[in-house]
Design an enzyme around this catalytic site. Structure first.
Site, short mmCIF file in Angstrom:
data_model
loop_
_atom_site.label_atom_id
_atom_site.label_comp_id
_atom_site.label_asym_id
_atom_site.label_seq_id
_atom_site.Cartn_x
_atom_site.Cartn_y
_atom_site.Cartn_z
N PRO A 30 0.79 -1.23 0.00
CA PRO A 30 0.00 0.00 0.00
C PRO A 30 0.83 1.28 0.00
O PRO A 30 1.87 1.37 0.65
CB PRO A 30 -0.82 -0.10 1.30
CG PRO A 30 -0.09 -1.08 2.15
CD PRO A 30 0.56 -2.05 1.20
N ASN A 31 0.32 2.22 -0.76
CA ASN A 31 0.88 3.59 -0.87
C ASN A 31 2.18 3.66 -1.66
O ASN A 31 2.69 4.76 -1.89
CB ASN A 31 1.06 4.23 0.51
CG ASN A 31 -0.26 4.33 1.26
OD1 ASN A 31 -1.23 4.85 0.71
ND2 ASN A 31 -0.32 3.82 2.46
N ARG B 36 5.24 10.94 -2.85
CA ARG B 36 5.03 10.60 -1.44
C ARG B 36 6.32 10.80 -0.63
O ARG B 36 7.33 10.11 -0.88
CB ARG B 36 4.60 9.12 -1.34
CG ARG B 36 4.42 8.64 0.07
CD ARG B 36 4.25 7.13 0.14
NE ARG B 36 4.12 6.70 1.52
CZ ARG B 36 4.29 5.45 1.93
NH1 ARG B 36 4.57 4.48 1.07
NH2 ARG B 36 4.16 5.15 3.20
N TYR C 13 11.50 8.70 0.77
CA TYR C 13 11.48 7.64 -0.24
C TYR C 13 12.13 8.01 -1.57
O TYR C 13 12.21 7.17 -2.47
CB TYR C 13 10.02 7.21 -0.49
CG TYR C 13 9.35 6.66 0.74
CD1 TYR C 13 9.82 5.50 1.35
CD2 TYR C 13 8.23 7.29 1.30
CE1 TYR C 13 9.22 4.99 2.49
CE2 TYR C 13 7.61 6.79 2.44
CZ TYR C 13 8.11 5.64 3.03
OH TYR C 13 7.51 5.13 4.15
N ASN D 154 7.89 -5.78 -0.95
CA ASN D 154 7.89 -4.65 -0.02
C ASN D 154 6.44 -4.55 0.47
O ASN D 154 5.59 -3.98 -0.21
CB ASN D 154 8.32 -3.35 -0.71
CG ASN D 154 8.36 -2.19 0.28
OD1 ASN D 154 7.82 -2.28 1.39
ND2 ASN D 154 8.98 -1.09 -0.12
N ALA E 126 3.21 -0.77 4.75
CA ALA E 126 2.67 -0.71 6.12
C ALA E 126 2.21 -2.08 6.62
O ALA E 126 2.21 -2.34 7.84
CB ALA E 126 1.52 0.29 6.19
N GLU F 244 12.40 -9.62 1.67
CA GLU F 244 11.66 -8.41 2.04
C GLU F 244 12.54 -7.18 1.82
O GLU F 244 13.71 -7.17 2.23
CB GLU F 244 11.26 -8.50 3.52
CG GLU F 244 10.50 -7.29 4.01
CD GLU F 244 9.96 -7.50 5.42
OE1 GLU F 244 9.31 -8.54 5.67
OE2 GLU F 244 10.18 -6.64 6.27
N HIS G 276 12.75 -2.83 1.99
CA HIS G 276 12.20 -1.52 2.36
C HIS G 276 13.12 -0.44 1.83
O HIS G 276 14.35 -0.55 1.94
CB HIS G 276 12.08 -1.38 3.89
CG HIS G 276 11.13 -2.38 4.46
ND1 HIS G 276 9.77 -2.25 4.33
CD2 HIS G 276 11.35 -3.54 5.10
CE1 HIS G 276 9.19 -3.30 4.88
NE2 HIS G 276 10.12 -4.10 5.36
N ARG H 219 13.22 4.87 12.16
CA ARG H 219 11.97 5.63 12.12
C ARG H 219 11.13 5.35 13.37
O ARG H 219 11.63 4.92 14.38
CB ARG H 219 11.24 5.31 10.81
CG ARG H 219 12.10 5.67 9.58
CD ARG H 219 11.40 5.34 8.28
NE ARG H 219 10.18 6.15 8.13
CZ ARG H 219 9.25 5.91 7.20
NH1 ARG H 219 9.41 4.91 6.34
NH2 ARG H 219 8.19 6.67 7.12
C1 DQA Z 1 8.32 1.03 3.67
C2 DQA Z 1 8.42 1.24 5.18
C3 DQA Z 1 7.06 1.07 5.86
O1 DQA Z 1 7.16 1.29 7.25
C4 DQA Z 1 6.06 2.06 5.29
O2 DQA Z 1 4.77 1.84 5.83
C5 DQA Z 1 6.01 2.07 3.80
C6 DQA Z 1 7.27 1.94 3.05
C7 DQA Z 1 9.66 1.31 2.96
O3 DQA Z 1 9.81 0.86 1.82
O4 DQA Z 1 10.54 1.99 3.51
O5 DQA Z 1 4.96 2.28 3.19
O6 DQA Z 1 7.98 -0.33 3.43
#
Ligand code: DQA
Length: 147
Positions: A9-10, A17, A22, A73, A76, A97, A99, A106
């Site tokens: 998501p997102n 964003r 990011y 990835n 959240a 995984e 990120h 964070r």
């Molecule tokens: C994320 C880190 C997560 O905590 C966050 O909710 C994201 C992006 C990252 O790629 O750094 O949406 O997965």
């Protein structure tokens, strides 16, 4: 080798964003760069993004037989999703995984990953290069190489 890349998501909002966290690249740009890198290694990629937990669970569940490995990835959902964790365990494919940010630097709620323990590895904090590192790791692993 066929690799499924899942973004949660997102991540479809990348580019605009929180660029301080990011970066300025869009998800499409990141995935195109990854596809070019994969091609140079003879790896086929399928890239899937969803904001919906159940869609991600279903995509993982249907990946056996078609894919050799998964890069995910979970965004959240990393910090909340027992369902995605169970899907990764259930499909029994090597999964890495990724990120973009260093989640340990964070907020505290980002420090725990429910999904990392069922993955072969986790890469964070290197921005979009992390996807490339994950792919290289999976290719080496498939070839039986462990540095
Ligand atoms: C994320 C880190 C997560 O905590 C966050 O909710 C994201 C992006 C990252 O790629 O750094 O949406 O997965």
């Amino acid at each position: 080798m066929n690799v499924l890349v899942i973004n949660g998501p997102n991540l479809g909002l990348l580019g605009t964003r929180q660029p301080d966290v990011y970066g300025a690249q869009t998800l499409d740009e990141m995935m195109e760069a990854l596809r070019a890198h994969a091609g140079s290694k003879g790896v086929e990629l399928e890239c899937f993004q969803s904001d919906i937990e159940g869609e991600i669970v279903a995509r993982i569940g249907s990946s056996r037989g078609t894919f050799d490995a998964i890069i995910i990835n979970p965004a959240a959902y990393t910090h909340t999703s027992v369902a995605i964790r169970d899907a990764i365990s259930g499909v029994d494919l090597p999964c890495v995984e990724v990120h973009l940010s260093n989640t340990h630097a964070r907020e505290e709620f980002r420090h725990q990953s429910l999904t990392a323990p069922v993955c072969v590895g986790q890469i964070m904090g290197f921005g979009s290069i992390g996807y490339r590192m994950a792919l290289d790791g999976l290719v080496d692993r498939a070839a039986g190489t462990k540095a």
